[in-house]
Scaffold this motif. Structure first.
Motif, short mmCIF file in Angstrom:
data_model
loop_
_atom_site.label_atom_id
_atom_site.label_comp_id
_atom_site.label_asym_id
_atom_site.label_seq_id
_atom_site.Cartn_x
_atom_site.Cartn_y
_atom_site.Cartn_z
N UNK A 340 4.66 -2.03 4.05
CA UNK A 340 4.56 -3.20 4.93
C UNK A 340 3.21 -3.91 4.77
N UNK A 341 2.82 -4.15 3.53
CA UNK A 341 1.51 -4.75 3.24
C UNK A 341 1.57 -6.27 3.38
N UNK A 342 0.62 -6.80 4.16
CA UNK A 342 0.41 -8.24 4.29
C UNK A 342 -1.02 -8.55 3.84
N UNK A 343 -1.22 -9.77 3.33
CA UNK A 343 -2.59 -10.15 2.97
C UNK A 343 -2.76 -11.67 3.02
N UNK A 344 -3.89 -12.10 3.57
CA UNK A 344 -4.29 -13.50 3.50
C UNK A 344 -5.80 -13.55 3.36
N UNK A 345 -6.29 -14.53 2.58
CA UNK A 345 -7.72 -14.61 2.27
C UNK A 345 -8.53 -15.02 3.50
N UNK A 346 -8.00 -15.95 4.28
CA UNK A 346 -8.67 -16.40 5.50
C UNK A 346 -7.63 -16.63 6.58
N UNK A 351 -0.47 -16.77 4.38
CA UNK A 351 -0.47 -15.44 3.77
C UNK A 351 -0.16 -15.52 2.27
N UNK A 352 -0.79 -14.63 1.52
CA UNK A 352 -0.53 -14.54 0.08
C UNK A 352 0.54 -13.49 -0.18
N UNK A 353 0.48 -12.40 0.61
CA UNK A 353 1.49 -11.33 0.51
C UNK A 353 2.10 -11.09 1.88
N UNK A 354 3.42 -10.88 1.90
CA UNK A 354 4.12 -10.65 3.17
C UNK A 354 5.14 -9.52 3.01
N UNK A 355 5.02 -8.54 3.90
CA UNK A 355 6.00 -7.43 3.95
C UNK A 355 6.27 -6.81 2.57
N UNK A 356 5.21 -6.41 1.92
CA UNK A 356 5.36 -5.77 0.62
C UNK A 356 5.65 -4.28 0.82
N UNK A 357 6.82 -3.88 0.39
CA UNK A 357 7.20 -2.47 0.42
C UNK A 357 7.62 -2.09 -1.00
N UNK A 358 6.80 -1.25 -1.61
CA UNK A 358 7.03 -0.92 -3.02
C UNK A 358 6.48 0.47 -3.30
N UNK A 359 7.27 1.29 -3.95
CA UNK A 359 6.81 2.62 -4.36
C UNK A 359 6.90 2.72 -5.89
N UNK A 360 5.82 3.16 -6.48
CA UNK A 360 5.76 3.33 -7.94
C UNK A 360 5.49 4.81 -8.19
N UNK A 387 -9.60 -6.00 -2.58
CA UNK A 387 -9.22 -6.53 -1.27
C UNK A 387 -8.51 -5.43 -0.50
N UNK A 388 -8.63 -5.48 0.82
CA UNK A 388 -7.88 -4.57 1.69
C UNK A 388 -6.74 -5.33 2.36
N UNK A 389 -5.63 -4.67 2.64
CA UNK A 389 -4.52 -5.35 3.31
C UNK A 389 -4.95 -5.91 4.67
N UNK A 390 -4.44 -7.08 4.99
CA UNK A 390 -4.64 -7.62 6.34
C UNK A 390 -3.85 -6.79 7.35
#
Length: 552
Positions: A340-346, A351-360, A387-390
């Protein structure tokens, strides 16, 4: 804490040197004051026609000036040593600090502005400190010594000089705030010029490709014109302050001459005493004029120090937590989980990333596909904690990556970016970045695996060949293979490849693909590319759109 207080705190560690500088200045002051009674005795010897006495005072004067010269030499050498230490501390602290700042800082600040703080502002402090400690400081005590002697010689005349000093101090006090404002504006203007020039040099290919030379030149002319206006404003402040102070000195000297002439006429002062007194006034004028410039020096130092301390005060947003532990490299499997990763610069930007759910899974190779601006590179940049997740969490082997030290986390992550960054130096030095402790054999083996060894051996100086600034003497393919050699040498557990063949020809791409097959083996790998040849290396395709994962 005030800028002046912070700057003084940087001087305190070198107080023994400052003490010796002041002792040298004290000797210079004593010698300068002694020149007045020496001159008086010389004049009286001439008046009495006593040759032996005349030669004695000539010898005494010579001895005093030899001592003064030795003290001046000591003061200059000590001052330079002190200044270099203070300035070197500022340079080291500034460089060390910007190394710790996160990419957020570099996203928001122009490189030219950062360089201005690291170079121009510190150089201003160095030059101004030199002016003060070598020129002005030796004059600080001289007026006190001269005043004491002149009080002994004729207390009535010295009161006239005190009036001139009082007037001068009032003038300087009024001009101080004006000078500080002007100095700040000059510093900011120079930073703007430096930023523009660096941007122009970095983007010279684009400028030429789009024939922007005239447009950029006109913009630079506007910046220069603005800079000239600001400098003229500062110049007007300096132009008024210095001559005005000199005028006060001249008026005081003429007044002293008139009053002392009256004292000679009424018999309360001798001609020798008058000559000595005029010498004292002359010796007084130059130090006070130098001291009047101290205000200019001080304001320049404060303006530059203010900008440097502002840089040092910026806090990095990416730091080790107090409980952070070191990753044991041998135990890293390489499993990555975005939860559930979200990210925005300011906050004021989308937001640049929204609700990222991914397993590698460990050693899995995946490819990230999507249009430009969908957040693929940002996703990669979160793995080494650029960067750290928002919001949300990123796990490595089921542990939050923020619980690991930055150094140990980044030691297990290898990055081959689209734009290869090389440093001035040799081919060997640039490969060794992957592992500074690597042996010659290890470096050469990494070069072989990256298909760059044969090229290196064709060079006149082999691995000691200089590559120029940012590898300007190399082709794009050679630069990229050097970057891959670094990764082989680093031997990471996780590998991030960001559009590494986007601008390469077919033959060069083939060489790089051969080396990549070896590099990605048994490593968790994320590939960003639009090239089918690279995408075919992936075991799974992940498609991104508008900052979200829509497939994979």
């Amino acid at each position: 804490m005030k800028t002046s207080t912070r700057f003084y705190n940087r001087i305190i560690p070198y107080w023994p040197m400052v003490v010796f500088i002041f002792l040298s200045v004290l000797v210079i002051t004593i010698c300068s004051v002694l020149s007045m009674p020496l001159l008086q005795n010389l004049v009286e010897s001439i008046g009495s026609k006593d040759i032996s006495r005349l030669f004695f005072w000539i010898g005494a004067s010579l001895a005093v000036y030899i001592v003064r010269s030795i003290a001046a030499y000591a003061q200059i050498m000590l001052s330079y040593g002190f200044i270099l230490r203070v300035v070197s501390d500022l340079r080291r602290d500034s460089f060390q600090h910007i190394q710790t700042l996160s990419l957020h800082f570099y996203d928001k600040h122009k490189s030219g502005e950062i360089l201005s703080n690291m170079t121009s502002e510190i150089q201003t402090i160095q030059t101004t400190l030199a002016d003060f400690f070598i020129r002005t400081l030796r004059h600080l005590l001289t007026p006190i010594g001269i005043t004491v002697y002149l009080l002994y010689l004729n207390y009535r005349l010295i009161l006239i000089i005190m009036v001139a000093i009082f007037i001068l101090i009032r003038i300087l006090k009024k001009s101080r705030s004006i000078m500080l404002t002007a100095s700040r504006q000059v510093s900011e203007s120079y930073a703007h010029i430096e930023s523009f020039l660096q941007e122009n040099i970095r983007g010279i290919k684009v400028i030429k490709g789009f024939t922007l030379e005239n447009t950029r030149f006109q913009k630079f002319k506007d910046i220069i014109a603005e800079n000239s206006t600001i400098i003229k404003k500062e110049s007007r402040v300096i132009a008024v302050q210095d001559p005005l102070a000199f005028l006060v000195h001249v008026i005081a000297a003429l007044f002293v001459l008139g009053v002392s002439s009256y004292f000679i006429i009424d018999g309360s002062m001798t001609s020798a005493e008058l000559i000595t007194f005029l010498l004292g006034v002359f010796l007084f004028i130059d130090p006070v004029r130098e001291i009047s410039r101290f205000n200019v020096y001080f304001q320049r130092i404060l303006a530059s120090a203010e900008r440097i301390f502002a840089l040092l005060d910026i806090k990095t947003s990416i730091i080790d937590s107090p409980s952070a532990s070191v990753i044991h490299r041998d135990k890293v499997m390489g499993k990555l989980s975005f939860q559930d990763v979200h990210f925005q610069y300011d906050k004021d930007r989308p937001p640049v990333l929204t609700k990222i759910n991914l397993t590698i899974n460990p050693s899995e190779i995946i490819a990230l596909k999507g249009k430009s601006g969908t957040g693929k590179t940002t996703l990669l940049n979160m793995i080494p904690r650029f960067y750290d997740p928002t919001k949300g969490v990123l796990l490595l082997d089921d542990h939050d990556i923020s619980n690991y030290t930055l150094a140990s986390l980044r030691s297990v992550v290898g990055i081959v970016p689209q734009e290869t960054i090389l440093f001035s130096g040799t081919l060997r030095e640039n490969i060794r970045i992957g592992n500074p402790e690597a042996t010659t054999a290890q470096i050469e083996e990494a070069a072989r695996l990256a298909n760059i060894h044969d090229f290196v051996m064709e060079q006149p100086e082999k691995y000691e060949t200089s590559i120029g600034e940012n590898g300007v003497l190399l082709s794009e393919g050679e630069r990229q293979r050097l970057s891959i050699a670094r990764c082989f040498l680093k031997n990471p557990k996780i590998l991030l490849l960001d559009e590494i063949t986007s601008s390469l020809d077919i033959d060069t791409e083939k060489l790089i693909l051969e080396s990549l097959i070896n590099l990605i083996n048994n490593r968790t790998t994320i590939i960003i590319s639009h090239k089918p040849s690279l995408l075919n290396l992936a075991q799974r395709m992940v498609v991104m759109e508008n900052g979200k994962i829509v497939k994979g």
